[in-house]
Motif scaffolding. Sequence first.
Motif, mmCIF file in Angstrom:
data_model
loop_
_atom_site.group_PDB
_atom_site.id
_atom_site.type_symbol
_atom_site.label_atom_id
_atom_site.label_comp_id
_atom_site.label_asym_id
_atom_site.label_seq_id
_atom_site.Cartn_x
_atom_site.Cartn_y
_atom_site.Cartn_z
ATOM 1 N N VAL A 118 14.426 -16.468 -9.957
ATOM 2 C CA VAL A 118 12.996 -16.147 -10.034
ATOM 3 C C VAL A 118 12.827 -14.642 -10.256
ATOM 4 O O VAL A 118 13.393 -13.835 -9.514
ATOM 5 N N PRO A 119 12.033 -14.236 -11.241
ATOM 6 C CA PRO A 119 11.806 -12.798 -11.450
ATOM 7 C C PRO A 119 10.929 -12.215 -10.343
ATOM 8 O O PRO A 119 10.000 -12.862 -9.857
ATOM 9 N N GLY A 120 11.243 -10.983 -9.949
ATOM 10 C CA GLY A 120 10.469 -10.312 -8.916
ATOM 11 C C GLY A 120 10.224 -8.864 -9.266
ATOM 12 O O GLY A 120 10.905 -8.288 -10.121
ATOM 13 N N VAL A 121 9.237 -8.286 -8.619
ATOM 14 C CA VAL A 121 8.911 -6.870 -8.812
ATOM 15 C C VAL A 121 9.510 -6.087 -7.650
ATOM 16 O O VAL A 121 9.178 -6.329 -6.481
ATOM 17 N N SER A 122 10.383 -5.149 -7.951
ATOM 18 C CA SER A 122 11.079 -4.407 -6.899
ATOM 19 C C SER A 122 10.162 -3.377 -6.242
ATOM 20 O O SER A 122 9.423 -2.659 -6.921
ATOM 21 N N LEU A 123 10.243 -3.320 -4.908
ATOM 22 C CA LEU A 123 9.541 -2.299 -4.129
ATOM 23 C C LEU A 123 10.505 -1.281 -3.537
ATOM 24 O O LEU A 123 10.093 -0.393 -2.790
ATOM 25 N N GLY A 124 11.790 -1.430 -3.843
ATOM 26 C CA GLY A 124 12.783 -0.507 -3.323
ATOM 27 C C GLY A 124 13.452 -1.027 -2.062
ATOM 28 O O GLY A 124 13.244 -2.169 -1.616
ATOM 29 N N ALA A 148 0.822 -1.208 0.000
ATOM 30 C CA ALA A 148 0.000 0.000 0.000
ATOM 31 C C ALA A 148 0.856 1.258 0.000
ATOM 32 O O ALA A 148 0.502 2.273 -0.620
ATOM 33 N N GLU A 149 2.002 1.191 0.676
ATOM 34 C CA GLU A 149 2.880 2.354 0.809
ATOM 35 C C GLU A 149 3.798 2.523 -0.400
ATOM 36 O O GLU A 149 4.038 3.646 -0.861
ATOM 37 N N PHE A 150 4.306 1.415 -0.932
ATOM 38 C CA PHE A 150 5.363 1.500 -1.942
ATOM 39 C C PHE A 150 5.006 0.854 -3.278
ATOM 40 O O PHE A 150 5.773 0.981 -4.234
ATOM 41 N N GLY A 151 3.877 0.162 -3.363
ATOM 42 C CA GLY A 151 3.518 -0.533 -4.587
ATOM 43 C C GLY A 151 2.697 0.320 -5.534
ATOM 44 O O GLY A 151 2.186 1.389 -5.184
ATOM 45 N N THR A 152 2.565 -0.153 -6.748
ATOM 46 C CA THR A 152 1.762 0.530 -7.758
ATOM 47 C C THR A 152 0.288 0.147 -7.583
ATOM 48 O O THR A 152 -0.038 -0.859 -6.942
ATOM 49 N N PRO A 153 -0.625 0.942 -8.169
ATOM 50 C CA PRO A 153 -2.048 0.572 -8.108
ATOM 51 C C PRO A 153 -2.318 -0.821 -8.671
ATOM 52 O O PRO A 153 -3.203 -1.536 -8.192
ATOM 53 N N GLU A 154 -1.579 -1.204 -9.708
ATOM 54 C CA GLU A 154 -1.765 -2.525 -10.298
ATOM 55 C C GLU A 154 -1.394 -3.622 -9.314
ATOM 56 O O GLU A 154 -2.106 -4.639 -9.203
ATOM 57 N N LEU A 155 -0.297 -3.438 -8.575
ATOM 58 C CA LEU A 155 0.097 -4.431 -7.572
ATOM 59 C C LEU A 155 -0.921 -4.504 -6.446
ATOM 60 O O LEU A 155 -1.229 -5.592 -5.938
ATOM 61 N N VAL A 156 -1.440 -3.355 -6.052
ATOM 62 C CA VAL A 156 -2.454 -3.330 -4.995
ATOM 63 C C VAL A 156 -3.701 -4.091 -5.427
ATOM 64 O O VAL A 156 -4.247 -4.913 -4.680
ATOM 65 N N ASP A 157 -4.164 -3.839 -6.657
ATOM 66 C CA ASP A 157 -5.362 -4.523 -7.146
ATOM 67 C C ASP A 157 -5.161 -6.032 -7.202
ATOM 68 O O ASP A 157 -6.062 -6.804 -6.837
#
Length: 342
Positions: A185-191, A94-103
């Motif tokens: 494994v591919p991952g989506v970075s949140l920083g 919720a703090e660092f992700g994109t709207p798409e990740l949240v959905d």
Amino acid sequence: MDFTPSEASADLAALTRRIAADKATHDPHGTGGFDAPLWTALGQAGVLDAALPSSLGGGGFGLLEQCAVLTELGRAVAAVPYLTSITMAASALAEFGTPELVDRWVLPVLRGERVLAVALSGFSASGGRLSGTSSAVPFGAFAHGFLIAAPDEVFLVDAAADGVSVRPQATVDHADAALVELSEVPGVSLGDIGDWMRLRGTVGVCAQQLGVAERALELTAAYAAERKQFDHVIGGFQAVRQRLADAYVDVEAIRLTTLQAAWRLASDLPAAEEVATAKFWAAEAGHRVAHTTVHVHGGVGIDVDHLVHRYFVAAKRLEFLLGSATPQLVALGELLADRSRG
């Protein structure tokens, strides 16, 4: 700070207690704990989304309210992944992700339909791909996704991705855990949010330990008030009274240090020292209260079918979750030393 719980915290705690009392199930001889019906019930009642931002459809509350929920789940020794899925993973997304990740990831969790787990060590990243191994990942066996901490970066990984291996593991209190292995494994970075997650997760552990210790003490005091030896209730014996009094002080120490750490984090204030202090008290005091519970109950305290046994083993697992007390003390000492030199 004012240690009086907010109205929202009190209401959420009361709602969680009612749902846990009505829906929680326990299998003392189980091989892995995840109470899916309770998790769904918490989602349907709005407990899971209440302490998340209003932008997600939540109640707009935060860490203090999450700690109120965790304390009640500790009191019930409830086998649900609120700590990993809400306090750590959903809050981070919720703090660092994109709207798409949240959905895709957060909203199903808030409905009690999915589980997110967190692994904070054992992995490395190269070119956005992760490799490594982490043992005893809480609720990993039932997780649909993982937040994986690599040096200087945290990634979201789909549990169904190629290269992900998840094997259930047994813990001392039959809580769910898993050996998680990743190979390119591919991952989506949140920083670089590893410390952010670790601090909040540690406070969440302390809040859960508070609930375990608080309820264990209540059960022990009630038992001491009715159990008789030599025609006298054992609660009248001086040695027992002293153990119960010490346990009461320990429970209050967990409560106050946890609330202080949670309040500072929720207020965006530096809190590393306060979190280390809270973890020390949760580990050390939780250990003492757990042993007092067993000792005062006598033989029934070590019966794995008895109610209090669940509190003993839960307290022992939480004592070491996210690190034992000794590293917390070392970290606290280093922080204080740096401050004095500065």
